[in-house]
Scaffold this active site. Structure first.
Site: not given
Ligand code: NAP
Ligand code: HSE
Length: 431
Positions: A203, A48, A207, A304, A189
């Site tokens: 959430d 973004k 799932k 993670g 975190g």
């Molecule tokens: P995040 O850290 O918030 O990263 C999101 C990324 O997407 C950032 O790089 C952001 O860009 C980019 N982005 C968001 N909106 C955008 C748009 N409109 N156009 C272009 N780029 C865009 O999210 P995350 O934690 O990695 O999670 C990503 C996905 O994985 C989600 O669907 C989440 O539910 C899933 N997930 C996450 C985890 C986890 O442990 N975090 C586990 C399982 C599943 P900028 O950097 O420029 O802001």
């Molecule tokens: N917020 C979620 C959890 C992580 O605490 O399990 C991503 O699915």
């Protein structure tokens, strides 16, 4: 048959998961020719904010132009890791219509728009894989679709939210109260700054909708899931659970009671000897019962950077292999049934009730009478010694329909001798 010497992918989003995926693909790059018969390269990274510093990501790969990715004929795999519904939904649909395969970790999107996206993938003969959407690094979606395909799955239960499992573990093992445990989860975190989706069970509900759809071959969406979070759980409830030989967990429970399905997420007391009772901290686990495999449990890190990247990269490799064998879209939507959902009021569970009552004669008989008159059968009762004229009455019921328990609760609310219904918590009972 022509094989690809190099397969190119675009990452949409390079936050926590996207960053992990990029680095993991780099780490494995030398081995790709052996794994997929060619090189695998991330050639574009959509973000973004182009001005943000991104450690480890070459800046020449960054773009904020999705159209450029869509129109690039060399990009065959789109890896969506932006999260949220829009523009992720539109981008995935456009990528599929352009003949590109898609990998996503987006549970919000798959729980709400899974049918539409899977149908588009099927129409285009493309892969749409989403292993990371449930249980982070735990392999569960492909095992359900492939390794367990010979089973009729009748039950799937899971601890599918790490934040709430961490909070309940701290409350159980260290006697913390809910607010302190939540604060600690935020400091470490695990929990988001706005933890609503985790602690209110949303959430986990998303799932469970995805898991139930795959396990029972019938589409379940987020709205079909009966959801209750953990915000009302107290240290006292946890203490009572221990006294009765149970452990309190936020459990997703999906049952196929043919011809109907029921899917819910609730705080639940499970016997401390059950394998799920011993899944602690931020770990996730999914427990499956099939007619052939019997019981099987899958456990690991549910979130993670690298655990989630593990699942995403596994999907990318699976797509690349399908591309080499010209069989993309091989395993698409598996919802070939259309089972109805059981009405929420008819679902049957055992319950733990904690009532704050006046300390006088006839209370126990009054409570038992109301429960009996509403078809709620009592399994165990404990009355604690009274303090300052009020006593605590704890009841564990047999399996009862939710609507009958609700009727009894309405009458309790009108009885002056009952000062408060302090807790109503489900108790695990075998399918
Ligand atoms: P995040 O850290 O918030 O990263 C999101 C990324 O997407 C950032 O790089 C952001 O860009 C980019 N982005 C968001 N909106 C955008 C748009 N409109 N156009 C272009 N780029 C865009 O999210 P995350 O934690 O990695 O999670 C990503 C996905 O994985 C989600 O669907 C989440 O539910 C899933 N997930 C996450 C985890 C986890 O442990 N975090 C586990 C399982 C599943 P900028 O950097 O420029 O802001
Ligand atoms: N917020 C979620 C959890 C992580 O605490 O399990 C991503 O699915």
């Amino acid at each position: 048959m022509s094989r690809y010497l190099e397969i190119q992918a675009a990452l949409l989003g390079v936050g926590t998961v996207g960053g992990g995926v990029y680095k993991l693909l780099e780490r494995r790059s030398e081995e790709m020719p052996y794994k997929i018969g060619g090189r695998l390269k991330v050639s574009r990274v959509l973000v973004k904010d182009l001005s943000k510093e991104r450690e480890g990501i070459p800046c020449e790969l960054l773009t904020d132009d999705f159209q450029g990715i869509l129109e690039d004929p060399n990009i065959h795999i789109v890896i969506e890791l932006m999260g949220g519904i829009e523009p992720a939904r539109t981008y995935i649909l456009q990528a599929l219509r352009a003949g590109k395969n898609v990998v996503t970790a987006n549970k919000d999107l798959m729980a709400e728009h899974g049918r539409e996206l899977m149908e588009e993938a099927e129409a285009q003969g493309c892969d749409l894989l989403f292993e990371a959407a449930v249980g982070g690094g735990i392999p569960i979606i492909r095992p359900l679709k492939e390794c367990l395909a010979g089973n009729e799955i009748t039950e799937i239960m899971g601890i599918v939210n790490g934040t709430t499992n961490y909070i309940l573990t701290k409350m159980t093992q260290e006697g913390m109260d809910f607010q302190d445990a939540l604060k600690k989860a935020q400091e470490l975190g695990f929990a988001e700054a706005d933890p609503t989706a985790d602690i209110e069970g949303l959430d986990a509900g998303r799932k469970m909708a995805i898991l139930a759809s795959i396990a029972f071959h019938s589409r379940v969406t987020f709205d079909d899931v009966d959801i209750k979070g953990i915000t009302k759980i107290t240290a006292k409830d946890i203490q009572y659970a221990k006294e009765f030989g149970y452990t309190l967990k936020l459990l997703g429970v999906a049952r196929n009671t043919d011809p109907e399905m029921e899917v819910g997420v609730f705080p639940m007391m499970i016997p401390s000897s059950h394998p799920l009772a011993n899944v602690n901290d931020a770990f996730n686990a999914v427990f499956v019962h099939g007619d052939a495999v019997d019981d099987a449990m899958f456990q690991g890190k549910g979130a993670g950077e690298y655990p989630t990247a593990s699942a995403v990269v596994g999907d990318v490799i699976a797509v690349a292999r399908n591309m080499q064998d010209n069989c993309c879209g091989r395993i698409g939507c598996s919802c070939y049934k259309d089972l109805p959902m059981k009405a929420s009021g008819e679902s049957r569970h055992r319950y733990f009730l904690r009532l704050i009552v006046e300390d006088r004669t006839g209370i126990l008989a009054g409570v038992a009478g109301v429960l009996g008159n509403n078809n709620v059968s009592i399994n165990q009762v404990i009355q604690k010694p009274a303090v300052d004229g009020v006593a605590e009455l704890v009841v564990i019921t047999d399996k009862v329909e939710k609507r009958h328990l609700k009727d009894a609760m309405v009458i309790f609310g009108q009885m002056s001798m009952i000062r408060e219904v302090a807790s109503v918590i489900r108790v695990y009972s075998q399918r």
